[in-house]
Design an enzyme around this catalytic site. Sequence first.
Site, PDB file in Angstrom:
ATOM      1  N   HIS A  30       0.858  -1.185   0.000  1.00  9.18           N
ATOM      2  CA  HIS A  30       0.000   0.000   0.000  1.00  9.18           C
ATOM      3  C   HIS A  30       0.896   1.237   0.000  1.00  9.18           C
ATOM      4  CE1 HIS A  30      -2.458   3.163   1.892  1.00  9.18           C
ATOM      5  NE2 HIS A  30      -3.523   2.479   1.566  1.00  9.18           N
ATOM      6  N   ARG A  79      -2.679   1.180  -4.606  1.00  8.44           N
ATOM      7  CA  ARG A  79      -2.501  -0.280  -4.629  1.00  8.44           C
ATOM      8  C   ARG A  79      -2.799  -0.775  -6.040  1.00  8.44           C
ATOM      9  NH1 ARG A  79      -6.779  -2.340  -0.581  1.00  8.44           N
ATOM     10  NH2 ARG A  79      -7.765  -0.337  -0.984  1.00  8.44           N
ATOM     11  N   LYS A 137      -6.394  -0.290  -8.334  1.00  7.45           N
ATOM     12  CA  LYS A 137      -7.192   0.759  -7.709  1.00  7.45           C
ATOM     13  C   LYS A 137      -7.152   2.019  -8.573  1.00  7.45           C
ATOM     14  CE  LYS A 137      -8.327  -1.561  -4.036  1.00  7.45           C
ATOM     15  NZ  LYS A 137      -9.747  -1.908  -3.736  1.00  7.45           N
ATOM     16  N   ASP A 150      -5.504   8.449  -7.136  1.00 10.24           N
ATOM     17  CA  ASP A 150      -5.956   9.332  -6.058  1.00 10.24           C
ATOM     18  C   ASP A 150      -4.894  10.414  -5.895  1.00 10.24           C
ATOM     19  OD1 ASP A 150      -6.461  10.590  -3.588  1.00 10.24           O
ATOM     20  OD2 ASP A 150      -7.262   8.775  -2.682  1.00 10.24           O
ATOM     21  N   CYS A 206      -3.852  12.161  -3.441  1.00  7.84           N
ATOM     22  CA  CYS A 206      -2.964  12.155  -2.270  1.00  7.84           C
ATOM     23  C   CYS A 206      -1.743  11.273  -2.492  1.00  7.84           C
ATOM     24  CB  CYS A 206      -3.712  11.729  -1.013  1.00  7.84           C
ATOM     25  SG  CYS A 206      -4.178   9.980  -0.930  1.00  7.84           S
ATOM     26  N   TYR A 207      -1.864  10.262  -3.378  1.00 13.87           N
ATOM     27  CA  TYR A 207      -0.711   9.398  -3.655  1.00 13.87           C
ATOM     28  C   TYR A 207       0.327  10.101  -4.521  1.00 13.87           C
ATOM     29  CZ  TYR A 207      -3.314   5.700  -1.469  1.00 13.87           C
ATOM     30  OH  TYR A 207      -4.013   4.956  -0.545  1.00 13.87           O
ATOM     31  N   ASP A 241      -9.110  14.551  -4.565  1.00 14.96           N
ATOM     32  CA  ASP A 241      -8.714  13.181  -4.920  1.00 14.96           C
ATOM     33  C   ASP A 241      -8.693  12.988  -6.434  1.00 14.96           C
ATOM     34  OD1 ASP A 241      -9.011  10.488  -5.686  1.00 14.96           O
ATOM     35  OD2 ASP A 241     -10.350   9.969  -4.065  1.00 14.96           O
ATOM     36  N   ASP A 296     -10.657  19.030   0.077  1.00 12.93           N
ATOM     37  CA  ASP A 296     -10.452  18.981   1.521  1.00 12.93           C
ATOM     38  C   ASP A 296      -9.005  19.330   1.809  1.00 12.93           C
ATOM     39  OD1 ASP A 296      -8.802  16.375   1.748  1.00 12.93           O
ATOM     40  OD2 ASP A 296     -10.580  15.692   0.674  1.00 12.93           O
ATOM     41  N   HIS A 304      -6.259  16.408   0.987  1.00 11.25           N
ATOM     42  CA  HIS A 304      -5.848  16.275  -0.413  1.00 11.25           C
ATOM     43  C   HIS A 304      -5.159  17.547  -0.911  1.00 11.25           C
ATOM     44  CE1 HIS A 304      -8.518  12.717  -0.400  1.00 11.25           C
ATOM     45  NE2 HIS A 304      -7.661  12.290  -1.311  1.00 11.25           N
TER      46      HIS A 304
END
Length: 386
Positions: A200, A243, A246, A249, A251-252, A304, A311, A314
Amino acid sequence: HTHGLWEETGEPGGNLHRHRENMQIPHRKDPGRVPGNQTQALLCCECLDASRPWLCYWILHSLELLEEAVPAAVVSDVCQFLARCQSPTGGFAGGPGQHAHLAPTYAAVNALCILGTEEAYNVINREKLLDFLYSVKQPDGSFVMHVGGEVDVRSAYCAASVASLTNIITPTLFEGTHNWILSCQNWEGGLGGMPGLEAHGGYTFCGTAALVILGKEHMLDLKALLRWVTSRQMRFEGGFQGRCNKLVDGCYSFWQAGLLPLLHRALFKDGDVTLSLSSWMFEQQALQEYILLCCQNPAGGLLDKPGKSRDFYHTCYCLSGLSVAQHFGNQDLHHELVLGKEENRLAPTHPVYNICPEKVAQAIQHFHQLPIPAQKGATACAEDQS
């Protein structure tokens, strides 16, 4: 109800909207009836009641990346608030009167280091913080997030980060920790939250960064880790997934891309002569395109993916990933790749701590002038291990 960090400037897509709005609460004409948008905001605030130091960190780090100054009065207010979040037994809680927890402890220490004033540094009770870290240390070298709480690799990173920044690392505090983290690397090449779990992005960053702090990153299977993380950048979107199989996103953009400077350094120390001297081992321009074109809310803040709400979490980690994608190297060897206008350029961020490098250096210089506290918790920890 607040309006976010930036407003729409009317500029074409691909530009970072940097202008802050005035944060105002709409006037309630009927005190007995809460408008829908305020109800939503109140519910949001309620669910974040145990994350208040995180809100301080996310906002302050976003502002330092944007090179926006924080007024002195606000700096002092934040210091006083975080002091109220500090537990009498050491460490910081998610809010005043709550139990100490490693996650808000990490956020609070980072926030105070970003502020970087004597008042901010003096908030941290280093002796009690060391006691708290020993109270959550486990016999196998792992850490629980709070007394009686869960074990995962986040806790090891939070503990290593705050201990190294505040100069409270003792000979026994991280005994066995690196071996426990190494056991979290699985057949995929990334790290899971615990041994045996799926790789992850967030946990992989935490485990790798903790090993960098402990000087043990060379013990990872670096090539397998590199193969795993570079495969997480999606060919079409340009952003990173957390991952396998998936969705991307925002934030990654930091949790995954932030791994590449750590791996670059580790492979360089390992003698790899094939490393680039101008770019990280991911598509830096593609990541910038995803963040700038897909992750900005027209009214301010980042998100995201398209269709999601903005937010502060993020916003912080999209900007952090954008910073990593813009800046290569260190002070001695620095190369920039800034997509779009020059005003899109952010300040660099430290890939281990995720605050600006000069704030890391300033904090380390300050706290390394102070003696390491006595190991009050070491005896109890040794008894647990016997």
